[in-house]
Design a protein around this motif. Structure first.
Motif, PDB file in Angstrom:
ATOM      1  N   HIS A 127       0.818  -1.219   0.000  1.00 48.31           N
ATOM      2  CA  HIS A 127       0.000   0.000   0.000  1.00 48.31           C
ATOM      3  C   HIS A 127       0.849   1.265   0.000  1.00 48.31           C
ATOM      4  O   HIS A 127       0.538   2.241   0.693  1.00 48.31           O
ATOM      5  CB  HIS A 127      -0.967  -0.002   1.188  1.00 48.31           C
ATOM      6  N   VAL A 128       1.939   1.226  -0.777  1.00 48.20           N
ATOM      7  CA  VAL A 128       2.746   2.422  -1.018  1.00 48.20           C
ATOM      8  C   VAL A 128       2.827   2.619  -2.531  1.00 48.20           C
ATOM      9  O   VAL A 128       2.253   1.862  -3.300  1.00 48.20           O
ATOM     10  CB  VAL A 128       4.150   2.294  -0.382  1.00 48.20           C
ATOM     11  N   SER A 129       3.533   3.641  -2.968  1.00 50.54           N
ATOM     12  CA  SER A 129       3.525   4.008  -4.387  1.00 50.54           C
ATOM     13  C   SER A 129       4.292   3.008  -5.259  1.00 50.54           C
ATOM     14  O   SER A 129       5.527   2.968  -5.258  1.00 50.54           O
ATOM     15  CB  SER A 129       4.127   5.404  -4.574  1.00 50.54           C
ATOM     16  N   GLY A 130       3.553   2.231  -6.039  1.00 52.44           N
ATOM     17  CA  GLY A 130       4.179   1.310  -6.975  1.00 52.44           C
ATOM     18  C   GLY A 130       4.873   2.036  -8.110  1.00 52.44           C
ATOM     19  O   GLY A 130       5.891   1.570  -8.641  1.00 52.44           O
ATOM     20  N   LEU A 131       4.339   3.201  -8.498  1.00 49.68           N
ATOM     21  CA  LEU A 131       4.943   3.958  -9.595  1.00 49.68           C
ATOM     22  C   LEU A 131       6.308   4.513  -9.188  1.00 49.68           C
ATOM     23  O   LEU A 131       7.277   4.438  -9.948  1.00 49.68           O
ATOM     24  CB  LEU A 131       4.006   5.090 -10.022  1.00 49.68           C
ATOM     25  N   ILE A 132       6.390   5.062  -7.983  1.00 52.03           N
ATOM     26  CA  ILE A 132       7.669   5.556  -7.480  1.00 52.03           C
ATOM     27  C   ILE A 132       8.658   4.399  -7.317  1.00 52.03           C
ATOM     28  O   ILE A 132       9.849   4.528  -7.628  1.00 52.03           O
ATOM     29  CB  ILE A 132       7.479   6.282  -6.133  1.00 52.03           C
ATOM     30  N   ALA A 133       8.181   3.254  -6.860  1.00 48.93           N
ATOM     31  CA  ALA A 133       9.048   2.087  -6.692  1.00 48.93           C
ATOM     32  C   ALA A 133       9.625   1.636  -8.025  1.00 48.93           C
ATOM     33  O   ALA A 133      10.810   1.305  -8.129  1.00 48.93           O
ATOM     34  CB  ALA A 133       8.267   0.940  -6.039  1.00 48.93           C
ATOM     35  N   THR A 134       8.805   1.632  -9.081  1.00 53.81           N
ATOM     36  CA  THR A 134       9.279   1.208 -10.394  1.00 53.81           C
ATOM     37  C   THR A 134      10.316   2.168 -10.947  1.00 53.81           C
ATOM     38  O   THR A 134      11.337   1.751 -11.513  1.00 53.81           O
ATOM     39  CB  THR A 134       8.092   1.102 -11.371  1.00 53.81           C
ATOM     40  N   VAL A 135      10.081   3.462 -10.798  1.00 52.43           N
ATOM     41  CA  VAL A 135      11.051   4.463 -11.258  1.00 52.43           C
ATOM     42  C   VAL A 135      12.383   4.285 -10.528  1.00 52.43           C
ATOM     43  O   VAL A 135      13.458   4.307 -11.142  1.00 52.43           O
ATOM     44  CB  VAL A 135      10.505   5.891 -11.040  1.00 52.43           C
ATOM     45  N   THR A 136      12.317   4.080  -9.213  1.00 51.71           N
ATOM     46  CA  THR A 136      13.542   3.901  -8.430  1.00 51.71           C
ATOM     47  C   THR A 136      14.287   2.637  -8.855  1.00 51.71           C
ATOM     48  O   THR A 136      15.520   2.652  -9.030  1.00 51.71           O
ATOM     49  CB  THR A 136      13.208   3.825  -6.929  1.00 51.71           C
ATOM     50  N   ALA A 137      13.560   1.541  -9.041  1.00 51.83           N
ATOM     51  CA  ALA A 137      14.184   0.289  -9.481  1.00 51.83           C
ATOM     52  C   ALA A 137      14.837   0.463 -10.844  1.00 51.83           C
ATOM     53  O   ALA A 137      15.929  -0.066 -11.102  1.00 51.83           O
ATOM     54  CB  ALA A 137      13.145  -0.826  -9.526  1.00 51.83           C
ATOM     55  N   GLY A 138      14.190   1.207 -11.728  1.00 51.17           N
ATOM     56  CA  GLY A 138      14.757   1.451 -13.053  1.00 51.17           C
ATOM     57  C   GLY A 138      16.061   2.217 -12.983  1.00 51.17           C
ATOM     58  O   GLY A 138      17.035   1.891 -13.671  1.00 51.17           O
ATOM     59  N   MET A 139      16.095   3.256 -12.149  1.00 48.76           N
ATOM     60  CA  MET A 139      17.332   4.032 -12.020  1.00 48.76           C
ATOM     61  C   MET A 139      18.450   3.204 -11.393  1.00 48.76           C
ATOM     62  O   MET A 139      19.613   3.307 -11.799  1.00 48.76           O
ATOM     63  CB  MET A 139      17.067   5.292 -11.192  1.00 48.76           C
ATOM     64  N   VAL A 140      18.116   2.383 -10.402  1.00 51.88           N
ATOM     65  CA  VAL A 140      19.132   1.529  -9.769  1.00 51.88           C
ATOM     66  C   VAL A 140      19.698   0.540 -10.780  1.00 51.88           C
ATOM     67  O   VAL A 140      20.927   0.372 -10.893  1.00 51.88           O
ATOM     68  CB  VAL A 140      18.538   0.790  -8.548  1.00 51.88           C
ATOM     69  N   CYS A 141      18.836  -0.113 -11.540  1.00 54.43           N
ATOM     70  CA  CYS A 141      19.309  -1.090 -12.527  1.00 54.43           C
ATOM     71  C   CYS A 141      20.124  -0.415 -13.628  1.00 54.43           C
ATOM     72  O   CYS A 141      21.144  -0.949 -14.079  1.00 54.43           O
ATOM     73  CB  CYS A 141      18.113  -1.832 -13.152  1.00 54.43           C
ATOM     74  N   GLY A 142      19.687   0.764 -14.067  1.00 49.98           N
ATOM     75  CA  GLY A 142      20.397   1.464 -15.140  1.00 49.98           C
ATOM     76  C   GLY A 142      21.744   2.004 -14.719  1.00 49.98           C
ATOM     77  O   GLY A 142      22.663   2.111 -15.536  1.00 49.98           O
ATOM     78  N   ASN A 143      21.884   2.352 -13.426  1.00 45.46           N
ATOM     79  CA  ASN A 143      23.120   2.983 -12.963  1.00 45.46           C
ATOM     80  C   ASN A 143      24.040   2.052 -12.182  1.00 45.46           C
ATOM     81  O   ASN A 143      25.189   2.396 -11.924  1.00 45.46           O
ATOM     82  CB  ASN A 143      22.779   4.200 -12.097  1.00 45.46           C
ATOM     83  N   ILE A 144      23.523   0.880 -11.790  1.00 49.23           N
ATOM     84  CA  ILE A 144      24.357  -0.082 -11.052  1.00 49.23           C
ATOM     85  C   ILE A 144      24.476  -1.398 -11.815  1.00 49.23           C
ATOM     86  O   ILE A 144      25.582  -1.852 -12.122  1.00 49.23           O
ATOM     87  CB  ILE A 144      23.783  -0.328  -9.640  1.00 49.23           C
TER      88      ILE A 144
END
Length: 405
Positions: free
Chosen positions: A238-255
């Protein structure tokens, strides 16, 4: 069979539009909406609709992950104040300004009887955030200056999550649920902040696994798990899935990409997500056109036009205020960019889905639906068609589309 037929027709239409848009020189996204309107008028496709479940479960995680995957973390950090300022307090301020303008103009023009503050705030909240699908796809094709494109893309990737949270809080208050400013702020920060933590955790876990394998197909699958897994886990909590996806994308792209993927794998992963973005973008904009009924919009052209003007002016007020506050910092925004940032505030599928999720017994629901669909259509057609000429008129891109600095 019934599910396959509309999908085949949609992909066929998307392919035809992609070929035609190169020749008629209008943005692909605009051409898709026009094609969707034509298909909707002929009732050629009636078995598939743009629902909240379809947008949330299929379209947004893939589109947001693909865009965030290509955002350099160092550049985002350098523009953090600008991006977060526009995407968080900017969304709230834009909604407040839009609601105030809408109430005043509706009363002055007598355009919508019984349309009060509660209805205006609900509408302003659901329309406040710029649609990431519309903005990201448009600016990728225009060749805007890198930093300007980063501002638009970074803001649009964050403000959809904050916009959903704002709409949830405002709608709860408008529906009579007891709430306070303090509890609303706490709910907002918790929803967004925990979404960031979930996305970072999933992204780091997937990145760690990727570093231990060297097989393109497995690594593509792992990035897919990161995109949709971060969203599902966050929504279950029950938290923001959209924010979670954006964060996961940046982590995968930069790490994950620079540290755990071979050059061959990076090319394979980028090719996969490039096609996913193309396919999902094509379907979303076609479905937007299919959902719109022009007859209903024409019958309510006055409140729609007032709403579009209020939304645009509300966006302009926030952008130019942010530009003024940042004037003496290293993140100063040139006035020409402020014009582009204002005009690039397109609305899209997210607003349409939010308004359709309003219960049928909510006062003025049908007018809210009609206004939202009308503003989205005007936004995509008017701003989508004129964004390129505006960039050229301001000297921000050359006649050939190359960026000018």
């Amino acid at each position: 069979m019934h599910t396959a037929r509309p999908l085949i027709l949609l992909f066929t239409a998307a392919t035809a539009v992609a070929i035609a848009s190169r020749r008629i020189k209008i943005p692909y996204t605009v051409a898709l909406v026009l094609a969707g309107l034509a298909l909707g008028a002929t009732h050629a496709i009636e078995d598939i609709h743009l629902t909240k479940e379809l947008l949330y479960a299929v379209f947004l995680p893939g589109l947001l992950f693909e865009a965030a995957y290509h955002l350099p973390a160092a550049e985002v950090r350098n523009q953090a104040r600008s991006i977060l300022g526009l995407a968080v307090p900017g969304v709230v301020a834009s909604a407040a300004a839009t609601a105030a303008l809408l109430v005043w103009s509706s009363s002055a023009a007598d355009a919508a009887r019984g349309f009060g503050w509660s209805h205006a705030l609900v509408f302003a909240a659901l329309i406040a955030s710029t649609d990431p699908i519309a903005v990201v796809s448009l600016f990728k094709s225009l060749g805007a200056p890198r930093r300007l494109a980063l501002l638009v893309e970074g803001e649009s990737l964050v403000n959809d999550g904050t916009g959903v949270v704002l709409f949830t809080i405002v709608f709860s208050a408008a529906s009579g649920e007891a709430t306070s400013i303090g509890s609303g702020v706490a709910q907002f920060l918790g929803f967004v902040g925990l979404g960031l933590l979930v996305g970072a955790a999933v992204g780091l876990a997937v990145s760690r696994v990727i570093q231990g394998v060297d097989e393109p197909r497995i690594e593509i699958t792992l990035t897919t798990i990161a995109a949709y897994g971060a969203f599902v886990v966050a929504e279950d909590l029950h938290v923001s899935g959209l924010i979670a996806t954006v964060t996961a994308g940046m982590v995968c792209g930069n790490i994950a990409a620079p540290r755990g993927m071979s050059p061959t794998t990076r090319i394979a992963v980028e090719s996969f997500w490039s096609y996913v973005a193309f396919a999902l973008n094509s379907l979303v904009f076609l479905l937007i056109g299919l959902e719109v009924r022009l007859s209903a919009l024409l019958g309510n052209w006055r409140p729609i036009l007032l709403a579009f003007v209020a939304v645009t002016l509300g966006r302009a007020a926030v952008v130019f205020l942010a530009s003024a506050l940042l004037r003496r910092t290293r993140e100063a925004i040139p006035w020409r960019w402020s014009l582009v940032l204002t005009w690039a505030g397109m609305r899209g599928a997210l607003s349409m889905v939010l308004v359709l999720a309003i219960p049928v017994d909510f006062p003025q629901r049908q007018l809210l639906v009609t206004m939202t669909f009308g503003v989205v259509l005007l936004s995509i057609l008017i701003q989508g068609i004129t964004a390129g000429p505006l960039l050229r008129a301001l000297g921000l891109v050359g006649k050939d589309g190359a960026a000018s600095h």
